[in-house]
Design an enzyme around this catalytic site. Sequence first.
Site, short mmCIF file in Angstrom:
data_model
loop_
_atom_site.label_atom_id
_atom_site.label_comp_id
_atom_site.label_asym_id
_atom_site.label_seq_id
_atom_site.Cartn_x
_atom_site.Cartn_y
_atom_site.Cartn_z
N ARG A 504 0.83 -1.21 0.00
CA ARG A 504 0.00 0.00 0.00
C ARG A 504 0.86 1.26 0.00
O ARG A 504 0.53 2.24 -0.66
CB ARG A 504 -0.93 0.01 1.21
CG ARG A 504 -1.82 1.23 1.32
CD ARG A 504 -2.81 1.33 0.16
NE ARG A 504 -3.69 2.48 0.32
CZ ARG A 504 -4.74 2.72 -0.44
NH1 ARG A 504 -5.04 1.89 -1.42
NH2 ARG A 504 -5.49 3.79 -0.24
N GLU A 505 1.95 1.24 0.74
CA GLU A 505 2.75 2.45 0.91
C GLU A 505 3.54 2.80 -0.35
O GLU A 505 3.56 3.96 -0.76
CB GLU A 505 3.73 2.27 2.09
CG GLU A 505 3.06 2.30 3.46
CD GLU A 505 2.63 3.71 3.88
OE1 GLU A 505 2.93 4.67 3.15
OE2 GLU A 505 2.02 3.84 4.95
#
Length: 655
Positions: A504-505
Site C-alpha cells: 500500500r505504501e
Amino acid sequence: MFKSRALILLYFLSALLPWQQAFAQNEKALSREQQAFLDAYDAVRANDRQAIASYKRQLKNYPLYPYILYHDYRLHLKSTPTSELERFLRNYKGTYMADQLNTRWLKLIAQKKEWQRYLKVYKPQKSTDLQCLNVQALANSKHTTEALKLAKPLWNKQIKLSSSCAPLEPLLLKHHRLSGSMIWQKIEDAMSKRQITEAKRLSKYLSNKDQASFKKWLDVYSKPSSVTELKNQKMDRHIKRVIFKQAVKRLARKDTQGAKSLLDDLSGKFYLTKGDVNELNRYVALRTAYRYAPEAKALLEEVNHNGAPTEDSLRWQAQINIKNSEWLDLLDTIDLMPAEEQNDKQWRYWKARALENTGQKTQATQIYNGLANSRSYYGFMAADRLNRAYQFNPNPVKVEKPEKLIQKYPALRRIQELMAIDWINTSQTEWRYLLPQVKRDELQAIAVLAHKWQQHPQVIRTLAIAKKWDDIQLRFPTPHKQPVMQNAEKNSLDPAWIYGIIRRESAFSESVQSSAGAVGLMQLMPSTARYIGRKIGAGKVNTSALKDPERNIQLGSAYLSYLKEKYGGNLILATAAYNAGPKRVDSWIPENGTLSADQWIDSIPFTETRNYVKAVMEYKTIFKSLLNKRYDRLSNLMTAIGQNNIARATDSQHP
C-alpha cells in the site's frame, strides 16, 4: 603537524575511492559496454571532447548510446551545433531525453531572445512556461493578434505568473485586453486560494470604486463575522455575493453554528442564488461532519433531503449512521445515493449490515452472497458474515515470449541496461514514458517482462493501466523475503501484514520519497525512523539509509511492533496509526463503550486513512494466502474498538 596528517589522510582516502568503485563494479559484473558507457558519462561531465568522440564511435550500437548524446548536448548546450540538436530530436522523438532536451533548448533560445528561431523550433507543448515563451516570441515577431489570442487563457491559468509568463500581463495591458471582469475573476481565485499578496497586487488595476470594495473584502477576510456590516452597503452585486460566500466558509471552519446563523439570516441581503444557499449549507454541514459534531446529522439530512446532495454529503451522512448504529436511517441514506454508487461494494455491504440488524436477514444474506464472490475487503467481510470460504479468483496472465516486445520498443532495451548499471531513477522515467505508448493488448506482456526483471512497481502500474486485476502472483509479489521474515519473527509480527503495508505504501518502490518526506518501501518519516532507531539501537538513521530496503524494513517493522503493543495487539488501530499517526487515532477511539471494528473503520474521519486500513487488511489476507497457502479470516482481527485497546505505555514520547 595536524594539517600534514589531514593531508596524508585525504590522500589515502582519495587513493581508496577508485578501488571501492572498482570493487562495486566488479561485484555487479558489468559488461565491457556497460563499463564503457559509465566511463563515457564521466568524460561527458568532464567535457573531454577527444574521449567523448571515441566513446561515441565505440558505443554507436549500444542501447544507451542516445544517453551519451543527450547528456553531452544537455551539459554543453550552448556549444552544440543546431543541426545535431535537430537530428537528435527527430531520431528520438517521444522519449524522455528528446522532451527534456527540447525544453532546455527552447529556454536557451528564449534567454538569447532569438524569437524567430524559437518559433521555428517550437511545437505545441504541455509546459505552460514554454507556451508563454511562445507568446513572447510571437509578440516580438510582429504576430500580435495571434500572441494576444493565446495570452489571455495563459494569463488566466496561473494565479501568480511564473517568470516566463509574467511578460504576458504588460502585453495584454498595452493592448487593452485585460478587462475589469478578468481582473476581478483572478482576484477571486487568488482570495479563494489564500494568495492575498497576489490579490492585492492585482487590485491596483481596478477603478477607485472597485479598490474600495476590495479593501472591504480584505477587512471581512480578516474578520469573517464583520460581513454583517456590508448588508446595507451599496456594492456590485457579484462582488458582495462573493465576499459573503467566502465569509460564511471561513467562519464555518471555527464556528459552524455562527456560520449557519449568518447564512439563514442574511442570504437575502447578499443576492445569493438557490444554488449558492445549497452550496453553503452543504459546506457548513460537512464542516460539522468532519468532527462528528452533534448537529452534523440534522444539517446533513437537511442538505440531502431538501437541497442538492453530493457524493460527499451522502457519504458523511451514511458514516454518521454507521458510527451511531442507526440502521433504518442508513437504509434511507443509501436509497438517496445514485444507482451506480449504491452498487459499490461498500454500500452493498452496509445495506446488508443494516438489513441484517433490522431483522431482514434473507435480503441481507442475498447481498452478502453476491459480495462474497469477490476478492476484496468487503468480499472477505461478507464471507465472514456467512462463514463462507474466501474467493481469491486467480487468473494468471498467459503471454508467449514477451521478449518479442523488446524489438518493438527500444525503451525496453534501455531500461534493461539502465537497471544493470543501477540508474534506477532514470529507468523509472523510461517506464513512465513507455507505458502510454504501449498498445492495450500488449500491456500484459509488458507486465510479465517487468516481473522477470523484478520491476515490481512497474508490474503493478502496468496491470492497473490494463485493468487486469486477477494475476495475484504478479500484483502481489514477495521480494525482500529474508529481511521481511527475519524482522517479522524478531518483532512477533505476521509477515503478511508487513507485506500489506509495503504494497500500500510504495508498491515495492525502494527509493520513492513522498511530498511529505516519507521514504522508501514502508514510507517512513525520517523523524519517526530516528525515534524507532534509538529505541532499538539501530544506529544513525538518515534519508539515504531509509532507501536501503533492509534498513527500511527493519525500522518499519519495529514501528509496527511499537504500534501493535501500544494498541494491545489490535492490528486495525495499529494500521490506522501507521498512516495517520497515533495521536489522531487515539482521538478517534470511542470515549465510552465500544464500536464494532467494521463500523469504526468506515467512520474514520480521514478518507485516506479509511481507505488505507481497508486496503492493508485486504492485502494482508492475500499475502497470507500466497505465503502460507492458507489465510486468516478478517473476523479474527475485528475485535470491538474502545479505550481498552490503548495500552498505557510508559514512554510518552512516541511519534
